[in-house]
Each structure stands twice: as structure tokens, then as C-alpha cells.
Design a protein around this motif. Structure first.
Motif, PDB file in Angstrom:
ATOM      1  N   ASP A   1       1.201  -3.964  13.966  1.00  0.00           N
ATOM      2  CA  ASP A   1       0.459  -4.969  13.200  1.00  0.00           C
ATOM      3  C   ASP A   1      -0.756  -5.403  14.015  1.00  0.00           C
ATOM      4  O   ASP A   1      -0.602  -5.861  15.144  1.00  0.00           O
ATOM      5  CB  ASP A   1       1.405  -6.163  12.955  1.00  0.00           C
ATOM      6  CG  ASP A   1       0.842  -7.164  11.962  1.00  0.00           C
ATOM      7  OD1 ASP A   1      -0.399  -7.217  11.799  1.00  0.00           O
ATOM      8  OD2 ASP A   1       1.641  -7.898  11.364  1.00  0.00           O
TER       9      ASP A   1
ATOM     10  N   ALA B   1       0.820  -1.213   0.000  1.00  0.00           N
ATOM     11  CA  ALA B   1       0.000   0.000   0.000  1.00  0.00           C
ATOM     12  C   ALA B   1       0.852   1.260   0.000  1.00  0.00           C
ATOM     13  O   ALA B   1       0.458   2.274  -0.559  1.00  0.00           O
ATOM     14  CB  ALA B   1      -0.932   0.005   1.216  1.00  0.00           C
TER      15      ALA B   1
ATOM     16  N   VAL C   1      -6.251  -5.366   3.926  1.00  0.00           N
ATOM     17  CA  VAL C   1      -5.755  -5.445   2.555  1.00  0.00           C
ATOM     18  C   VAL C   1      -6.988  -5.296   1.678  1.00  0.00           C
ATOM     19  O   VAL C   1      -7.997  -5.967   1.893  1.00  0.00           O
ATOM     20  CB  VAL C   1      -5.030  -6.780   2.312  1.00  0.00           C
ATOM     21  CG1 VAL C   1      -4.763  -6.993   0.829  1.00  0.00           C
ATOM     22  CG2 VAL C   1      -3.716  -6.797   3.080  1.00  0.00           C
ATOM     23  N   VAL C   2      -6.937  -4.360   0.724  1.00  0.00           N
ATOM     24  CA  VAL C   2      -8.137  -3.988  -0.026  1.00  0.00           C
ATOM     25  C   VAL C   2      -8.070  -4.471  -1.479  1.00  0.00           C
ATOM     26  O   VAL C   2      -7.081  -5.067  -1.899  1.00  0.00           O
ATOM     27  CB  VAL C   2      -8.366  -2.451   0.021  1.00  0.00           C
ATOM     28  CG1 VAL C   2      -8.475  -1.989   1.461  1.00  0.00           C
ATOM     29  CG2 VAL C   2      -7.252  -1.711  -0.687  1.00  0.00           C
TER      30      VAL C   2
ATOM     31  N   LYS D   1     -14.319  -9.515   4.214  1.00  0.00           N
ATOM     32  CA  LYS D   1     -15.134  -8.450   4.822  1.00  0.00           C
ATOM     33  C   LYS D   1     -16.343  -9.065   5.537  1.00  0.00           C
ATOM     34  O   LYS D   1     -16.727  -8.608   6.608  1.00  0.00           O
ATOM     35  CB  LYS D   1     -15.597  -7.416   3.780  1.00  0.00           C
ATOM     36  CG  LYS D   1     -14.499  -6.646   3.065  1.00  0.00           C
ATOM     37  CD  LYS D   1     -13.425  -6.070   3.967  1.00  0.00           C
ATOM     38  CE  LYS D   1     -13.815  -4.815   4.710  1.00  0.00           C
ATOM     39  NZ  LYS D   1     -12.653  -4.269   5.499  1.00  0.00           N
TER      40      LYS D   1
ATOM     41  N   TYR E   1     -19.151   0.645   3.228  1.00  0.00           N
ATOM     42  CA  TYR E   1     -18.882   1.741   2.301  1.00  0.00           C
ATOM     43  C   TYR E   1     -19.175   1.315   0.872  1.00  0.00           C
ATOM     44  O   TYR E   1     -18.862   0.198   0.479  1.00  0.00           O
ATOM     45  CB  TYR E   1     -17.410   2.155   2.310  1.00  0.00           C
ATOM     46  CG  TYR E   1     -16.764   2.391   3.636  1.00  0.00           C
ATOM     47  CD1 TYR E   1     -17.470   2.794   4.759  1.00  0.00           C
ATOM     48  CD2 TYR E   1     -15.374   2.241   3.760  1.00  0.00           C
ATOM     49  CE1 TYR E   1     -16.819   3.021   5.969  1.00  0.00           C
ATOM     50  CE2 TYR E   1     -14.727   2.464   4.967  1.00  0.00           C
ATOM     51  CZ  TYR E   1     -15.456   2.845   6.060  1.00  0.00           C
ATOM     52  OH  TYR E   1     -14.799   3.066   7.245  1.00  0.00           O
TER      53      TYR E   1
HETATM   54  N1  LIG Z   1     -11.558   2.352  -0.711  1.00  0.00           N
HETATM   55  C1  LIG Z   1     -12.784   1.871  -0.853  1.00  0.00           C
HETATM   56  O1  LIG Z   1     -13.487   2.159  -1.857  1.00  0.00           O
HETATM   57  C2  LIG Z   1     -13.387   0.978   0.206  1.00  0.00           C
HETATM   58  C3  LIG Z   1     -14.683   0.504   0.004  1.00  0.00           C
HETATM   59  C4  LIG Z   1     -15.256  -0.321   0.969  1.00  0.00           C
HETATM   60  C5  LIG Z   1     -14.548  -0.636   2.125  1.00  0.00           C
HETATM   61  N2  LIG Z   1     -13.269  -0.184   2.303  1.00  0.00           N
HETATM   62  C6  LIG Z   1     -12.573  -0.547   3.558  1.00  0.00           C
HETATM   63  O2  LIG Z   1     -12.044   0.623   4.150  1.00  0.00           O
HETATM   64  C7  LIG Z   1     -10.864   0.310   4.903  1.00  0.00           C
HETATM   65  C8  LIG Z   1      -9.735   1.255   4.530  1.00  0.00           C
HETATM   66  O3  LIG Z   1      -9.425   1.065   3.135  1.00  0.00           O
HETATM   67  P1  LIG Z   1      -8.537   2.089   2.285  1.00  0.00           P
HETATM   68  O4  LIG Z   1      -9.220   2.249   0.969  1.00  0.00           O
HETATM   69  O5  LIG Z   1      -8.221   3.282   3.121  1.00  0.00           O
HETATM   70  O6  LIG Z   1      -7.225   1.194   2.035  1.00  0.00           O
HETATM   71  P2  LIG Z   1      -5.676   1.564   2.297  1.00  0.00           P
HETATM   72  O7  LIG Z   1      -4.868   0.446   1.722  1.00  0.00           O
HETATM   73  O8  LIG Z   1      -5.396   2.938   1.849  1.00  0.00           O
HETATM   74  O9  LIG Z   1      -5.592   1.521   3.884  1.00  0.00           O
HETATM   75  C9  LIG Z   1      -5.511   0.329   4.620  1.00  0.00           C
HETATM   76  C10 LIG Z   1      -4.383   0.497   5.633  1.00  0.00           C
HETATM   77  O10 LIG Z   1      -4.357  -0.666   6.472  1.00  0.00           O
HETATM   78  C11 LIG Z   1      -2.983  -0.936   6.743  1.00  0.00           C
HETATM   79  N3  LIG Z   1      -2.882  -2.353   7.141  1.00  0.00           N
HETATM   80  C12 LIG Z   1      -3.075  -3.458   6.361  1.00  0.00           C
HETATM   81  N4  LIG Z   1      -2.855  -4.578   7.081  1.00  0.00           N
HETATM   82  C13 LIG Z   1      -2.515  -4.180   8.352  1.00  0.00           C
HETATM   83  C14 LIG Z   1      -2.167  -4.871   9.552  1.00  0.00           C
HETATM   84  N5  LIG Z   1      -2.072  -6.206   9.592  1.00  0.00           N
HETATM   85  N6  LIG Z   1      -1.924  -4.136  10.664  1.00  0.00           N
HETATM   86  C15 LIG Z   1      -1.994  -2.781  10.636  1.00  0.00           C
HETATM   87  N7  LIG Z   1      -2.273  -2.073   9.533  1.00  0.00           N
HETATM   88  C16 LIG Z   1      -2.541  -2.773   8.388  1.00  0.00           C
HETATM   89  C17 LIG Z   1      -2.252  -0.611   5.450  1.00  0.00           C
HETATM   90  O11 LIG Z   1      -0.866  -0.374   5.664  1.00  0.00           O
HETATM   91  C18 LIG Z   1      -2.994   0.628   4.981  1.00  0.00           C
HETATM   92  O12 LIG Z   1      -2.394   1.825   5.442  1.00  0.00           O
HETATM   93  C19 LIG Z   1     -10.573  -1.162   4.626  1.00  0.00           C
HETATM   94  O13 LIG Z   1     -11.062  -1.933   5.704  1.00  0.00           O
HETATM   95  C20 LIG Z   1     -11.376  -1.456   3.365  1.00  0.00           C
HETATM   96  O14 LIG Z   1     -11.745  -2.817   3.280  1.00  0.00           O
HETATM   97  C21 LIG Z   1     -12.676   0.625   1.361  1.00  0.00           C
END
Ligand SMILES: NC(=O)c1ccc[n+]([C@@H]2O[C@H](COP(=O)([O-])OP(=O)(O)OC[C@H]3O[C@@H](n4cnc5c(N)ncnc54)[C@H](O)[C@@H]3O)[C@@H](O)[C@H]2O)c1
Ligand SMILES: [Zn+2]
Length: 353
Positions: A51, A37, A77-78, A182, A205
Motif C-alpha cells: 500500500d 479494481a 483510484v480512478v 490529481k 494522460y
Molecule cells: N485510464 C485512463 O484513461 C487514465 C487517464 C488519465 C490518468 N490516468 C492515471 O493513470 C494511473 C493508472 O490508471 P489505470 O487506468 O491503470 O487504473 P487501474 O485501476 O487499472 O490501476 C491503478 C492501480 O493502482 C492500484 N492502487 C490503488 N490504490 C493503491 C494504493 N493505495 N497502494 C498501491 N496500489 C494502489 C490499484 O490496485 C490498481 O492496480 C492513475 O494514476 C490514473 O489516475 C488514467
């Protein structure tokens, strides 16, 4: 309130942190800074590198959870996942990560959770035939897609189906490893709430967009892909006939939904578990998204008639429950937010594989 925010360095986590701090909450931000990421970026100031999969007994949890009233869990992880090789990463960071976080919370008596879920838990949208009511048409055959027949007919009469907004009680039908993870997060949260006398709110979301969104990768959402094409001076490639419908919600609205959910969960009854769609309430076609993004560039999107197997034709969520119960209503409509997003900064991101 003191809030532990996981995924604080992420796209949505960053916006949530800003919103919560502006509202006067005390935010403890943690993030693993996954290279997939963030590449080699340094941990942002005020974010602790941690973590969420750490065992409950690890001392790092003691300081992270010290005095915390509510946990806001964004870390994950997205993306949709590209190959089967991605499965373990989803299971590890999303499934195990949530389970480990909940165990650590239970060990320290933290009983309130807001969870970032997704509309991918529904899999398919909702369809309605004027004559036969709500229908589940099933996946679209390759032959129909190849022939350019993107709309699925009513399984009873073969007539046209309209989309309808999906309510929160629609059944789960995850169609990817990411979606499965999810759903699992929501189930773990419900189990934890029962066993540890906790309370949880899951926010599902819709397509989130806005400043800081990760750049074009096989895992990014369509808005970032269109945005990246425009940046290269290329026409965004719109699949199907461009009339597939979605809901695009601005990241600042998602942050506000989290603030509303934190307030609600803080006073919820023990064992309370609920879920809310987080959507703009202004459904939009993918063709319109490309046109709004390209509006200022002079580049006309190309509607290709191509398709991706497994894509659903329409998915639109009802934002009604979030408004009625959380008092959350999105403020930024796509007609305003998408043209502004066309010139917002994106985050460099890196592929999983
Ligand atoms: N972006 C979208 O359109 C969207 C839509 C629906 C749901 N979501 C959810 O929103 C949340 C945030 O997504 P985002 O788009 O900001 O993604 P992103 O990748 O920008 O942010 C996720 C963060 O989680 C961190 N991370 C991952 N595994 C980790 C671990 N084991 N310990 C600590 N940190 C960890 C990553 O380093 C990253 O900074 C997620 O749960 C995702 O499933 C996002
Ligand atoms: Zn019918």
C-alpha cells in the motif's frame, strides 16, 4: 535504471512495466490489488502487494525503495467518481497515497519521480472565436442541453466557437473529486521537489485505451463502455450529437511516454518540476470513436441526444511540449488502434460502492 513502479498490476501500470522491462530497466512493481479494481484476482507474478499509504518508517519501504533511481507512480483510484460517498477513497489512495510515497522516498534519498496525472486537471477545454480569440464559455445550461444546443456560443458575440488544443500552462479547474486528487498529486510532487531537492515530471494522460482496460462500470471511460455494449451485441449509445471532441491515446504510447519521462527526469536539475500532455495528436469525435470500434461488428452506434451534466463539449490537448522536450510522439493513431481494440481483452472490474 532501477524503477519502483506503483500500480504495477493496473491497466496502465502493466503496460509501463512491460515497456520498461523491454528497455532493460530493473522494475520493482508494487500494487495494493484493490478489490474495486481487481476483484479477487491474485497479485500478478513479480508484483509485490504493498500500500503506497504506508508510513515512511515501515520496513516494507526499505526493500521496495532499495537502490531505486526513479519512482514511476501510477497507483490511484480512478474514474470520475459517482457519488459523494467516493470522496474519501480518492483522498485516501490518491492524496494521502502520494504524500506517503513522497515521504518514504525522501526518507531513503530517492529524488526522482514520474507521476501519472490526467487531463482532468484542466476541467474544460479551450475554445476560440474567429473574431474574439480564446474564450472561456463556462458550463452549459441545462436548458440548452435539453434543447439539443450542445455547442456553447462565444460569450462576446454569440457566434460559433471552435476548439483549440490545451497547452500545459492552462489553469487547473478540477471538476470532480478524482480531478481534485490529481491536481493535489501534482502539488504534492512540486512541494516535495522543493523541500527534498527532488525532480518530478507529471504526465497528463488523455483518454487511454487498449488491451487490459477495465470492463464497463460507472467509473470506466467511454471507449470501454462502447466496447462492452458491442460485446453484448448492443449499439453503443453516443451522447449529445456525437460531435464532442477528445483525444484517445493508446496504452502502449502512454507506456512509451513514461519511459521517455523516466530518462528525462533521471538527469533533470534538482527542484525541476514539469508537466506534459500525453495525447495521440489525432483529435477525434465521440461519434467517430463509436464508429471505429463498431466497424467490424455490423452494429451501428446510436446517437441519442442525451447528455451528462458536467461533461465538457471539447477537450483536446496539445502534444507539442512532450515532443519538443521529451522526444515523445504517439505511434498508434486512433484510426488504427480503436478498430484493433474492438477485439482486445478487457479486465473484469468491480464497482467502488
Ligand atoms: N485510464 C485512463 O484513461 C487514465 C487517464 C488519465 C490518468 N490516468 C492515471 O493513470 C494511473 C493508472 O490508471 P489505470 O487506468 O491503470 O487504473 P487501474 O485501476 O487499472 O490501476 C491503478 C492501480 O493502482 C492500484 N492502487 C490503488 N490504490 C493503491 C494504493 N493505495 N497502494 C498501491 N496500489 C494502489 C490499484 O490496485 C490498481 O492496480 C492513475 O494514476 C490514473 O489516475 C488514467
Ligand atoms: Zn466572438
Amino acid at each position: 535504471m532501477r524503477v519502483l513502479l506503483t500500480g504495477a498490476a493496473g491497466f496502465i501500470g502493466g503496460a509501463v512495466r512491460h515497456e520498461l522491462e523491454s528497455a532493460g530497466h530493473d522494475v520493482v512493481g508494487i500494487d495494493l490489488m484493490l478489490p474495486e479494481a481487481h476483484g479477487q484476482s491474485v497479485t500478478p507474478p513479480g508484483v509485490l502487494r504493498l500500500d503506497v499509504r504506508l508510513a515512511a518508517g515501515e520496513s516494507a519501504w526499505a526493500s521496495a525503495l532499495e537502490g531505486v533511481d526513479v519512482v514511476c507512480h501510477q497507483a490511484a483510484v480512478v474514474g470520475a467518481g459517482v457519488t459523494v460517498a467516493d470522496l474519501p477513497a480518492y483522498a485516501s489512495h490518491n492524496d494521502l497515497g502520494t504524500a506517503a510515497l513522497l515521504a518514504a522516498m525522501a526518507a531513503r534519498g530517492v529524488r526522482r519521480l514520474v507521476l501519472a496525472s490526467s487531463m482532468v486537471v484542466y476541467g474544460e477545454g479551450r475554445y476560440r472565436c474567429a473574431e474574439h480569440g480564446v474564450q472561456r464559455p463556462g458550463t452549459r445550461p441545462v436548458a440548452a442541453l435539453t434543447a439539443g444546443r450542445f455547442d456553447t456560443p462565444c460569450p462576446v458575440c454569440g457566434g460559433a466557437l471552435d476548439w483549440a488544443a490545451v497547452p500545459e500552462d492552462a489553469r487547473f479547474e478540477p471538476r470532480s473529486a478524482y480531478a481534485a486528487s490529481k491536481v493535489a498529486q501534482e502539488h504534492y510532487a512540486a512541494a516535495w521537489a522543493r523541500q527534498a531537492a527532488g525532480a518530478a515530471i507529471a504526465l497528463r494522460y488523455h483518454n487511454v485505451y487498449g488491451p487490459g482496460m477495465p470492463r464497463d462500470t460507472p467509473y470506466s471511460g467511454v471507449a470501454a463502455m462502447f466496447r462492452s455494449s458491442l460485446e453484448r451485441g448492443e449499439a453503443p449509445q453516443v451522447f449529445e450529437d456525437g460531435r464532442q471532441t477528445r483525444d484517445f491515446v493508446h496504452v502502449e504510447d502512454v507506456a512509451r511516454a513514461n519511459a521517455a519521462a523516466l530518462t528525462a527526469v533521471a538527469t533533470a536539475a534538482q527542484e525541476h518540476v514539469s508537466a506534459y500532455n500525453v495525447a495521440s495528436g489525432h483529435p477525434i469525435t465521440i461519434g467517430e470513436v463509436a464508429a471505429l470500434l463498431g466497424a467490424g461488428s455490423g452494429i451501428t452506434p446510436e446517437t441519442t441526444g442525451g447528455y451528462r451534466l458536467g461533461d465538457v463539449r471539447h477537450i483536446v490537448a496539445s502534444p507539442a511540449r512532450a515532443e519538443a522536450e521529451l522526444g515523445f510522439r504517439a505511434r498508434i493513431s486512433p484510426a488504427v488502434g480503436l478498430p484493433a481494440f474492438a477485439s482486445s481483452p478487457l479486465r473484469e472490474s468491480h464497482q467502488l460502492v
